[in-house]
Design a protein around this motif. Structure first.
Motif, PDB file in Angstrom:
ATOM      1  N   GLN A   1      -6.715  19.299  -9.323  1.00 22.83           N
ATOM      2  CA  GLN A   1      -7.316  18.293  -9.634  1.00 22.83           C
ATOM      3  C   GLN A   1      -7.344  16.912 -10.771  1.00 22.83           C
ATOM      4  OE1 GLN A   1      -9.889  17.205  -7.247  1.00 22.83           O
ATOM      5  NE2 GLN A   1      -8.260  18.957  -6.165  1.00 22.83           N
ATOM      6  N   SER A   2      -7.036  18.297 -11.974  1.00 22.77           N
ATOM      7  CA  SER A   2      -6.880  17.332 -12.865  1.00 22.77           C
ATOM      8  C   SER A   2      -6.136  15.944 -12.867  1.00 22.77           C
ATOM      9  CB  SER A   2      -6.194  18.607 -14.190  1.00 22.77           C
ATOM     10  OG  SER A   2      -5.032  18.734 -14.054  1.00 22.77           O
ATOM     11  N   ALA A   3      -4.897  15.960 -12.910  1.00 20.65           N
ATOM     12  CA  ALA A   3      -3.890  14.807 -12.477  1.00 20.65           C
ATOM     13  C   ALA A   3      -4.140  14.359 -11.782  1.00 20.65           C
ATOM     14  CB  ALA A   3      -2.855  15.263 -12.184  1.00 20.65           C
ATOM     15  N   TYR A   4      -5.362  14.354 -10.356  1.00 22.20           N
ATOM     16  CA  TYR A   4      -5.827  13.896  -9.470  1.00 22.20           C
ATOM     17  C   TYR A   4      -6.738  12.465 -10.443  1.00 22.20           C
ATOM     18  CZ  TYR A   4      -3.337  15.903  -5.594  1.00 22.20           C
ATOM     19  OH  TYR A   4      -2.155  15.966  -4.522  1.00 22.20           O
ATOM     20  N   ALA A   5      -7.509  13.799 -11.321  1.00 23.38           N
ATOM     21  CA  ALA A   5      -8.819  12.090 -12.314  1.00 23.38           C
ATOM     22  C   ALA A   5      -8.382  11.473 -12.966  1.00 23.38           C
ATOM     23  CB  ALA A   5      -9.366  13.571 -13.061  1.00 23.38           C
ATOM     24  N   LEU A   6      -6.772  10.958 -13.160  1.00 19.73           N
ATOM     25  CA  LEU A   6      -7.095  10.130 -13.424  1.00 19.73           C
ATOM     26  C   LEU A   6      -6.774   9.424 -12.252  1.00 19.73           C
ATOM     27  CD1 LEU A   6      -3.788  11.689 -16.018  1.00 19.73           C
ATOM     28  CD2 LEU A   6      -6.038  11.044 -16.824  1.00 19.73           C
ATOM     29  N   HIS A   7      -7.340   7.966 -12.605  1.00 21.52           N
ATOM     30  CA  HIS A   7      -7.161   6.984 -11.263  1.00 21.52           C
ATOM     31  C   HIS A   7      -8.295   5.927 -12.070  1.00 21.52           C
ATOM     32  CE1 HIS A   7     -10.415  10.180 -10.107  1.00 21.52           C
ATOM     33  NE2 HIS A   7     -11.262   8.305 -10.163  1.00 21.52           N
ATOM     34  N   HIS A   8      -8.022   5.107 -10.175  1.00 22.43           N
ATOM     35  CA  HIS A   8      -9.303   3.600 -10.676  1.00 22.43           C
ATOM     36  C   HIS A   8     -10.315   3.805 -10.539  1.00 22.43           C
ATOM     37  CE1 HIS A   8      -5.096   2.033 -12.225  1.00 22.43           C
ATOM     38  NE2 HIS A   8      -5.609   1.738 -13.503  1.00 22.43           N
ATOM     39  N   SER A   9     -10.246   4.017  -9.110  1.00 20.84           N
ATOM     40  CA  SER A   9     -11.012   4.485  -7.903  1.00 20.84           C
ATOM     41  C   SER A   9     -11.135   5.469  -7.216  1.00 20.84           C
ATOM     42  CB  SER A   9     -10.969   3.646  -7.581  1.00 20.84           C
ATOM     43  OG  SER A   9     -12.494   3.068  -6.666  1.00 20.84           O
ATOM     44  N   ARG A  10     -12.322   6.146  -6.786  1.00 21.39           N
ATOM     45  CA  ARG A  10     -12.213   7.385  -6.043  1.00 21.39           C
ATOM     46  C   ARG A  10     -13.031   6.991  -4.563  1.00 21.39           C
ATOM     47  NH1 ARG A  10     -16.850  11.295  -7.444  1.00 21.39           N
ATOM     48  NH2 ARG A  10     -15.599  13.260  -6.249  1.00 21.39           N
ATOM     49  N   VAL A  11     -12.844   7.471  -3.624  1.00 24.53           N
ATOM     50  CA  VAL A  11     -13.150   7.506  -2.121  1.00 24.53           C
ATOM     51  C   VAL A  11     -13.865   9.755  -2.346  1.00 24.53           C
ATOM     52  CG1 VAL A  11     -13.652   7.651  -0.056  1.00 24.53           C
ATOM     53  CG2 VAL A  11     -12.411   5.701  -2.012  1.00 24.53           C
ATOM     54  N   VAL A  12     -15.073   9.426  -2.154  1.00 28.14           N
ATOM     55  CA  VAL A  12     -15.352  11.156  -1.259  1.00 28.14           C
ATOM     56  C   VAL A  12     -15.194  11.218   0.144  1.00 28.14           C
ATOM     57  CG1 VAL A  12     -16.676  13.414  -1.199  1.00 28.14           C
ATOM     58  CG2 VAL A  12     -16.660  11.128  -3.368  1.00 28.14           C
TER      59      VAL A  12
ATOM     60  N   ILE B   1       1.107  -1.194   0.241  1.00 30.13           N
ATOM     61  CA  ILE B   1       0.171  -0.331  -0.192  1.00 30.13           C
ATOM     62  C   ILE B   1       1.122   1.579  -0.199  1.00 30.13           C
ATOM     63  CG2 ILE B   1      -1.726   1.400   0.885  1.00 30.13           C
ATOM     64  CD1 ILE B   1      -3.067  -1.770   0.208  1.00 30.13           C
ATOM     65  N   LEU B   2       0.844   2.348  -1.224  1.00 27.84           N
ATOM     66  CA  LEU B   2       1.571   3.435  -0.963  1.00 27.84           C
ATOM     67  C   LEU B   2       0.998   4.452  -1.281  1.00 27.84           C
ATOM     68  CD1 LEU B   2       3.483   2.439  -4.779  1.00 27.84           C
ATOM     69  CD2 LEU B   2       4.636   1.892  -2.387  1.00 27.84           C
ATOM     70  N   SER B   3       1.483   5.406  -0.652  1.00 27.55           N
ATOM     71  CA  SER B   3       1.081   6.920  -0.053  1.00 27.55           C
ATOM     72  C   SER B   3       1.457   7.542  -0.815  1.00 27.55           C
ATOM     73  CB  SER B   3       0.445   6.913   1.659  1.00 27.55           C
ATOM     74  OG  SER B   3       0.693   8.409   1.928  1.00 27.55           O
ATOM     75  N   LEU B   4       1.314   8.390  -1.591  1.00 27.75           N
ATOM     76  CA  LEU B   4       1.794   8.962  -2.477  1.00 27.75           C
ATOM     77  C   LEU B   4       1.813  10.950  -1.407  1.00 27.75           C
ATOM     78  CD1 LEU B   4       1.919   7.404  -4.016  1.00 27.75           C
ATOM     79  CD2 LEU B   4       1.761   8.492  -6.271  1.00 27.75           C
ATOM     80  N   GLY B   5       3.137  11.261  -1.836  1.00 28.31           N
ATOM     81  CA  GLY B   5       3.143  12.956  -1.117  1.00 28.31           C
ATOM     82  C   GLY B   5       1.308  13.489  -2.254  1.00 28.31           C
ATOM     83  N   GLY B   6       1.086  15.019  -1.786  1.00 29.74           N
ATOM     84  CA  GLY B   6       0.300  15.373  -2.815  1.00 29.74           C
ATOM     85  C   GLY B   6       0.516  15.869  -3.926  1.00 29.74           C
TER      86      GLY B   6
ATOM     87  N   LYS C   1       2.254  30.722   0.642  1.00 36.11           N
ATOM     88  CA  LYS C   1       1.125  31.708  -0.192  1.00 36.11           C
ATOM     89  C   LYS C   1       0.204  32.005   0.475  1.00 36.11           C
ATOM     90  CE  LYS C   1       2.070  27.470  -3.627  1.00 36.11           C
ATOM     91  NZ  LYS C   1       3.777  28.214  -3.677  1.00 36.11           N
ATOM     92  N   THR C   2      -0.473  32.623   0.169  1.00 32.46           N
ATOM     93  CA  THR C   2      -2.362  33.450   0.447  1.00 32.46           C
ATOM     94  C   THR C   2      -3.465  32.109   0.500  1.00 32.46           C
ATOM     95  OG1 THR C   2      -2.849  34.260  -1.945  1.00 32.46           O
ATOM     96  CG2 THR C   2      -1.773  35.232   0.130  1.00 32.46           C
ATOM     97  N   LEU C   3      -3.933  32.071   1.239  1.00 35.48           N
ATOM     98  CA  LEU C   3      -5.393  31.620   0.943  1.00 35.48           C
ATOM     99  C   LEU C   3      -5.754  31.018  -0.400  1.00 35.48           C
ATOM    100  CD1 LEU C   3      -6.841  29.526   2.500  1.00 35.48           C
ATOM    101  CD2 LEU C   3      -8.525  31.349   2.770  1.00 35.48           C
ATOM    102  N   GLU C   4      -6.057  32.217  -1.336  1.00 35.50           N
ATOM    103  CA  GLU C   4      -5.905  32.207  -2.803  1.00 35.50           C
ATOM    104  C   GLU C   4      -5.418  30.984  -3.675  1.00 35.50           C
ATOM    105  OE1 GLU C   4      -6.126  35.601  -0.965  1.00 35.50           O
ATOM    106  OE2 GLU C   4      -8.270  34.772  -0.767  1.00 35.50           O
ATOM    107  N   GLU C   5      -4.055  31.301  -3.213  1.00 37.21           N
ATOM    108  CA  GLU C   5      -3.120  30.730  -3.857  1.00 37.21           C
ATOM    109  C   GLU C   5      -2.764  28.677  -3.446  1.00 37.21           C
ATOM    110  OE1 GLU C   5       0.890  33.909  -4.231  1.00 37.21           O
ATOM    111  OE2 GLU C   5       0.392  33.014  -2.351  1.00 37.21           O
ATOM    112  N   VAL C   6      -2.805  28.820  -2.542  1.00 38.21           N
ATOM    113  CA  VAL C   6      -3.229  27.762  -1.673  1.00 38.21           C
ATOM    114  C   VAL C   6      -4.701  26.672  -3.007  1.00 38.21           C
ATOM    115  CG1 VAL C   6      -4.549  25.692   0.123  1.00 38.21           C
ATOM    116  CG2 VAL C   6      -2.458  28.094   0.532  1.00 38.21           C
ATOM    117  N   GLU C   7      -6.089  27.679  -2.647  1.00 41.07           N
ATOM    118  CA  GLU C   7      -7.083  26.927  -3.859  1.00 41.07           C
ATOM    119  C   GLU C   7      -6.681  26.951  -4.897  1.00 41.07           C
ATOM    120  OE1 GLU C   7     -12.163  28.546  -3.986  1.00 41.07           O
ATOM    121  OE2 GLU C   7      -9.932  30.437  -3.681  1.00 41.07           O
ATOM    122  N   GLN C   8      -6.280  27.937  -5.397  1.00 40.35           N
ATOM    123  CA  GLN C   8      -5.498  27.713  -7.314  1.00 40.35           C
ATOM    124  C   GLN C   8      -4.620  26.534  -7.301  1.00 40.35           C
ATOM    125  OE1 GLN C   8      -3.344  31.120  -8.010  1.00 40.35           O
ATOM    126  NE2 GLN C   8      -3.937  29.978 -10.798  1.00 40.35           N
ATOM    127  N   LEU C   9      -3.888  25.587  -6.388  1.00 41.52           N
ATOM    128  CA  LEU C   9      -3.310  24.981  -6.681  1.00 41.52           C
ATOM    129  C   LEU C   9      -3.820  23.734  -5.926  1.00 41.52           C
ATOM    130  CD1 LEU C   9       0.119  23.633  -6.396  1.00 41.52           C
ATOM    131  CD2 LEU C   9      -0.579  24.040  -3.909  1.00 41.52           C
TER     132      LEU C   9
END
Length: 188
Positions: free
Chosen positions: A149-160, A85-90, A136-144
């Protein structure tokens, strides 16, 4: 030339991705325990191998160096290990080579959460420990958050995971994995 065979689904590494503070490490440890697998937190493994913390690596060697070490480790783990089980950094999954290796050799679970939930519940817990958030400002973190999200969208399964306890999220992942095993490899 050596012919490569596909890794059986039941032997593939299970890889958790998502934004920083999503709970990948905590949930990953629970999934590992439930499936009797070893758990590897990629950031912790980098710290162990480098002999310094992630913030120290960023400060002393820079983000580019960190990303190179991170990429090499993840690609190696994906291609040369099984049943982990691998946990990747954000930020790891933003690298194309990392995404390709994870998707080709593992089962990738995206731990998804809303911006509002993350901002209210997770940000206060991690703001001082993440080099990427420094100055970073909150706005910059929100932008990040939304850029990733576009990279994270490439997955096999998603858990909200909004409002889910770690144990509940781990149970959902384990149930999904067992379902995949039963459907795609029923006689193994």
């Amino acid at each position: 030339m050596e012919k490569q065979t596909a890794i059986p689904l039941r032997e593939r590494n299970i890889i958790l991705i998502g934004f920083m503070g999503a709970g990948k490490t905590t949930i990953g440890q629970l999934v590992a325990k439930k499936l009797y697998r070893d758990f590897i937190d990629v950031d912790a493994e980098i710290e162990r191998r480098q002999g310094m913390s992630i913030p120290e690596i960023f400060a002393q060697k820079g983000e580019a160096y960190f990303r190179k070490v991170e990429r090499e480790l993840i690609v190696d783990l994906c291609t040369n290990t099984r049943l982990k089980i691998l946990s990747l950094g954000g930020g790891a999954y933003l690298q194309e080579e990392v995404r390709r290796a994870c998707l080709a050799h593992g089962i990738v679970f995206f731990l998804d959460l809303s911006w509002d939930y993350w901002k209210e519940e997770r940000l206060p817990l991690i703001v001082d420990s993440r080099p990427v958030l420094k100055n970073k400002t909150l706005e910059e973190v929100e932008q990040l958050f939304f850029q990733r999200q576009s990279a994270y969208a490439l997955h096999h399964s998603r858990v909200v995971i909004n409002e889910l306890e770690a144990e509940q999220a781990a149970d959902q992942i384990v149930e999904s994995i067992k379902w995949m095993w039963d459907v795609y490899e029923p006689n193994r």
